[in-house]
Design an enzyme around this catalytic site. Structure first.
Site, PDB file in Angstrom:
ATOM      1  N   LYS A 254      40.040  48.161  25.352  1.00  0.00           N
ATOM      2  CA  LYS A 254      41.258  47.532  25.118  1.00  0.00           C
ATOM      3  C   LYS A 254      42.584  48.213  25.029  1.00  0.00           C
ATOM      4  CE  LYS A 254      39.882  44.421  26.932  1.00  0.00           C
ATOM      5  NZ  LYS A 254      38.699  44.204  27.315  1.00  0.00           N
TER       6      LYS A 254
ATOM      7  N   LYS B 111      42.540  42.508  38.106  1.00  0.00           N
ATOM      8  CA  LYS B 111      41.629  41.821  37.390  1.00  0.00           C
ATOM      9  C   LYS B 111      40.305  42.059  38.198  1.00  0.00           C
ATOM     10  CE  LYS B 111      39.845  38.614  34.539  1.00  0.00           C
ATOM     11  NZ  LYS B 111      39.982  39.446  33.281  1.00  0.00           N
TER      12      LYS B 111
ATOM     13  N   CYS C  65      44.117  42.167  45.023  1.00  0.00           N
ATOM     14  CA  CYS C  65      44.892  41.402  46.179  1.00  0.00           C
ATOM     15  C   CYS C  65      44.586  40.121  45.967  1.00  0.00           C
ATOM     16  CB  CYS C  65      44.879  41.929  47.357  1.00  0.00           C
ATOM     17  SG  CYS C  65      45.271  43.493  47.592  1.00  0.00           S
TER      18      CYS C  65
ATOM     19  N   GLU D 297      43.896  50.377  27.975  1.00  0.00           N
ATOM     20  CA  GLU D 297      44.317  49.249  29.299  1.00  0.00           C
ATOM     21  C   GLU D 297      45.359  48.636  28.874  1.00  0.00           C
ATOM     22  OE1 GLU D 297      41.728  46.377  30.978  1.00  0.00           O
ATOM     23  OE2 GLU D 297      40.679  46.177  29.086  1.00  0.00           O
TER      24      GLU D 297
ATOM     25  N   TRP E 294      47.509  44.713  45.257  1.00  0.00           N
ATOM     26  CA  TRP E 294      47.019  45.920  44.599  1.00  0.00           C
ATOM     27  C   TRP E 294      46.921  47.052  45.508  1.00  0.00           C
ATOM     28  CZ3 TRP E 294      42.774  49.328  44.209  1.00  0.00           C
ATOM     29  CH2 TRP E 294      42.766  50.189  42.866  1.00  0.00           C
TER      30      TRP E 294
ATOM     31  N   ASN F 106      43.099  41.520  52.088  1.00  0.00           N
ATOM     32  CA  ASN F 106      42.416  42.100  50.988  1.00  0.00           C
ATOM     33  C   ASN F 106      41.331  42.996  51.334  1.00  0.00           C
ATOM     34  OD1 ASN F 106      41.404  42.705  48.281  1.00  0.00           O
ATOM     35  ND2 ASN F 106      40.472  40.409  48.106  1.00  0.00           N
ATOM     36  N   GLY F 107      41.293  44.058  50.781  1.00  0.00           N
ATOM     37  CA  GLY F 107      40.081  45.055  51.145  1.00  0.00           C
ATOM     38  C   GLY F 107      40.729  46.361  51.789  1.00  0.00           C
TER      39      GLY F 107
ATOM     40  N   HIS G  14      28.096  65.771  16.145  1.00  0.00           N
ATOM     41  CA  HIS G  14      27.660  66.345  17.196  1.00  0.00           C
ATOM     42  C   HIS G  14      29.073  66.941  18.063  1.00  0.00           C
ATOM     43  CE1 HIS G  14      23.646  65.677  16.168  1.00  0.00           C
ATOM     44  NE2 HIS G  14      24.076  64.491  15.916  1.00  0.00           N
TER      45      HIS G  14
ATOM     46  N   GLU H  31      34.437  48.805  23.684  1.00  0.00           N
ATOM     47  CA  GLU H  31      35.013  47.949  24.083  1.00  0.00           C
ATOM     48  C   GLU H  31      36.681  48.079  23.403  1.00  0.00           C
ATOM     49  OE1 GLU H  31      35.574  45.852  26.262  1.00  0.00           O
ATOM     50  OE2 GLU H  31      36.537  44.248  25.525  1.00  0.00           O
TER      51      GLU H  31
ATOM     52  N   ARG I 166      45.059  39.541  40.306  1.00  0.00           N
ATOM     53  CA  ARG I 166      44.368  40.357  41.115  1.00  0.00           C
ATOM     54  C   ARG I 166      45.217  41.389  41.513  1.00  0.00           C
ATOM     55  NH1 ARG I 166      39.864  37.352  42.907  1.00  0.00           N
ATOM     56  NH2 ARG I 166      39.733  38.766  44.411  1.00  0.00           N
TER      57      ARG I 166
HETATM   58  C1  F6R Z   1      38.445  45.362  30.961  1.00  0.00           C
HETATM   59  C2  F6R Z   1      38.018  44.748  31.992  1.00  0.00           C
HETATM   60  C3  F6R Z   1      37.197  45.356  33.359  1.00  0.00           C
HETATM   61  C4  F6R Z   1      36.260  44.284  33.804  1.00  0.00           C
HETATM   62  C5  F6R Z   1      35.465  45.018  35.038  1.00  0.00           C
HETATM   63  C6  F6R Z   1      34.288  44.156  35.619  1.00  0.00           C
HETATM   64  O1  F6R Z   1      39.156  44.398  30.154  1.00  0.00           O
HETATM   65  O2  F6R Z   1      38.400  43.394  32.385  1.00  0.00           O
HETATM   66  O3  F6R Z   1      36.554  46.484  32.563  1.00  0.00           O
HETATM   67  O4  F6R Z   1      35.286  44.016  32.701  1.00  0.00           O
HETATM   68  O5  F6R Z   1      36.290  45.255  35.851  1.00  0.00           O
HETATM   69  O6  F6R Z   1      34.693  42.990  36.056  1.00  0.00           O
HETATM   70  P1  F6R Z   1      33.848  41.834  36.456  1.00  0.00           P
HETATM   71  O7  F6R Z   1      33.240  41.367  34.986  1.00  0.00           O
HETATM   72  O8  F6R Z   1      34.832  40.765  37.102  1.00  0.00           O
HETATM   73  O9  F6R Z   1      32.933  42.320  37.169  1.00  0.00           O
END
Ligand code: F6R
Length: 618
Positions: free
Chosen positions: A491, A613, A2, A494, A76, A103-104, A510, A487, A27
């Site tokens: 990517k 985010k 949010c 997501e 969100w 937000n929360g 394994h 990673e 967000r």
């Molecule tokens: C993936 C991504 C998330 C963040 C995770 C931590 O692309 O962006 O996995 O890395 O939510 O977020 P921060 O770094 O803001 O604590």
């Protein structure tokens, strides 16, 4: 999760609030809404499910009056589906003169709602938020002063919340409360702003105040007051935002993600700047509060982080253990918090977070401090809660990261992890200074080498486009290539919503090798053949094992690795560097691959489904 914006001042409020929401949309984008108090003195609200564009269209059809005070929200969803009705703002009171955004999560909303229902309140939504709106309106009716009513009610709320309120009968003030969710004030000239982060207002002012836990803000055009929930005045701690507004705009790129991938040489260079001298020696002013004796006494490092940031932590583990000879464990913050970790005053907890607002990581660091550890944050956002609550902060200077999928923040976090490793190694005398200086000098060359990888990114993108119909993609890596494999898989999950897994190459036999069938795409991060640990032949053997079972192999290998070409259908070469530093190069093609594959599927790479985010709920 949010995004929240508040404004009071002479500008056209709707423009300020919508522009702020545009910058905070990363967000959450399940719905968006605004309330303003028009010059006619009437509160008016528009809200719409879906992205901000839907709200803009709805306002175009049904315009809002000009105004000098307003609040806006991008959601969100937590309580209640992402519908128009559950979108914020929520109105309070039978006269519906109060508007509130949140937000929360209000954890005790059920009991508060039961109390309101018993008193005859009719609810218009399924949210926890609406409870707060009605409670404040009822309290205002009782005490006759909005600030007092607001303060009385926020003390009754449990959970995590930032709440903003405006009311038709007090049309010159925005009230805000912050408890376990982010809130920053922007200080203007005859105008003031509120935002979940500085991106909300950075185009108008660079003067900001980070609001502390359990504090209330009384925001007027010409005055800002801060109080504790108990009414005690709080002295504001002002800081200057060093992002500039253009850094948070696409600047001609097709997406924020594409721009942020391209920003990486700068993000790494800026993170190194002032910390690594041209002779390779290092100085981290940020941790000068730790004496050499403190640094020598550290007998264990625990890195806490989530998602992509945790993979940066995994890379840091390899570097710190090798250079500084301190045992390092990497923990997902949400797992660390709910077990009984062994933490002593000699444990250094390193919390890595782009946003500095990830609730799981905040809870982990609070827990670590309760257990007696010192906390060092690696954080990208000035004024973030994590930075405030840590003993020291190494800021990554990646600039604002707007795309939900992290790219430049990761490479900046990895860079900060290397700096920490070098600094600890130097302070503890664990590796000869000449060796550390050599690593430092090579690190300084990495921005130029990343640029080279970016120059050749089309190859990875073409492969991504070609594989748009893949049902699953596997990623293999070893040593520092292992977190990069994970990673790469994250990517793809997501952004493209397809099955993807990252494995340690040695683990394949394994179990996971059973997944390999004819045509299965596998991307392999191949270690340098120059690596003294001779992992290269082992990974080449892994490639042969999967090819024998029909896998389609794409290798990411260093220039000059002639052997690997014989075993992979495609090889993406990256410049040579020290094997420990290779993640800064090998991760880039994986970002390009995921970006292109998701784009070929017609997906929104900046705002993938179901995500936000900044994950500010546990
Ligand atoms: C993936 C991504 C998330 C963040 C995770 C931590 O692309 O962006 O996995 O890395 O939510 O977020 P921060 O770094 O803001 O604590």
């Amino acid at each position: 999760m949010c995004g929240i914006v508040g404004y009071v001042g002479p500008k056209a409020t709707l423009d300020v609030v919508l522009a702020g929401l545009g910058r905070l949309e990363y967000r959450g984008y399940d719905s968006a809404g605004v309330s303003v108090i028009g010059e006619n003195g009437k509160l008016e609200t528009r809200k719409k499910a879906g992205k901000l564009a839907n709200l803009r269209n709805s306002i175009a059809e049904n315009p809002l009056p000009s105004s000098h005070i307003g609040i806006g929200h991008t959601r969100w969803a937590t309580h209640g589906a992402p519908t128009d009705g559950n979108a914020h703002p929520h109105l309070g009171g039978t006269d519906l003169k109060l508007s509130l955004i949140h937000n929360g999560i209000i954890e005790n909303f059920a009991e508060l709602k039961a109390e309101l229902v018993a008193a005859g309140t009719v609810f218009a939504s399924e949210t926890d938020t609406e409870v707060a709106a009605h409670l404040i309106a009822a309290e205002y009716a009782r005490v006759g002063n909005l600030t007092d009513a607001f303060a009385n009610v926020v003390k009754r709320l449990h959970g995590a919340f930032t709440i903003l309120v405006i009311h038709e009968d007090e049309p010159d003030v925005v009230l805000a409360a912050r408890c376990n969710a982010p809130l920053v004030i922007g200080l203007g000239d005859g105008e003031n702003f509120l935002g979940s982060d500085v991106a909300a207002f950075v185009e108008h002012t660079k003067r900001a105040i980070s609001v502390g836990q359990n504090q209330i803000v009384i925001l007027r055009a010409d005055k800002v007051e801060l109080r504790t929930f108990d009414g005690e005045p709080v002295e504001a701690c002002e800081f200057t935002v060093d992002w500039d507004a253009s850094a948070a705009s696409k600047g001609g790129w097709s997406s924020f993600m594409a721009k942020e991938i391209a920003d990486q040489p700068q993000a790494v260079a800026d993170t190194l700047m002032g910390r690594l001298r041209s002779d390779g020696s290092i100085w981290l002013d940020e941790i000068s509060g730790f004496s050499t004796d403190d640094l020598k006494a550290i007998d264990r490092i625990i890195i806490v982080a989530c998602g992509t940031a945790s993979y940066a932590g995994d890379v840091a583990k390899y570097a710190i253990e090798k250079w500084a000879h301190v045992p390092v464990q990497v923990e997902l913050s949400h797992e660390f918090r709910y077990r009984s970790p062994i933490v002593t005053p000699n444990t250094l907890v390193v919390a890595i977070s782009q946003s500095g607002e990830t609730m799981d990581t905040l809870m982990a660091t609070r827990y670590a401090r309760e257990l007696g550890a010192r906390v060092l944050a690696i954080c990208n956002t000035q004024g973030a809660t994590l930075a405030r609550e840590s003993d020291a902060v190494i800021y990554t200077h990646a600039g604002p990261e707007v795309a939900v999928a992290s790219t430049k923040a990761l490479t900046a976090q990895i860079t900060a992890g290397y700096l920490l490793g070098l600094f600890l190694a130097s302070a503890r005398g664990a590796t000869p200074r000449t060796e550390l200086a050599k690593i430092g000098r090579e690190l300084l060359k990495l921005p130029a080498k990343i640029t080279k990888v970016l120059d050749g990114l089309e190859q990875a993108k073409a492969l991504g486009t070609e594989m748009a119909n893949a049902k699953s993609v596997l990623f293999l890596g070893r040593n520092v290539g292992y977190p990069i494999a994970m990673e790469g898989a994250l990517k793809l999950k997501e952004l493209a919503y397809i099955h993807a897994e990252g494995f340690a190459a040695g683990e394949l036999k394994h179990g996971p090798i059973a997944l390999i069938e004819a045509g299965q795409p596998v991307i392999v991060i191949v270690p340098s053949p120059r690596d003294v640990d001779s992992l290269h032949p082992k990974v080449v053997s892994n490639i042969q094992e999967i090819r024998a079972r029909g896998a389609r192999v794409i290798a990411i290998a260093e220039q000059g690795d002639t052997e690997v070409s014989q075993y992979a259908e495609d090889v993406i070469f990256v410049p040579q560097t020290l094997p420990m530093l290779a993640p800064l190069l090998t991760v880039i093609p994986l970002q390009g691959f995921a970006l292109a594959l998701a784009t070929a599927l017609g997906l929104d790479v900046d705002q993938p489904r179901n995500l936000a985010k900044s994950v500010t709920v546990e």
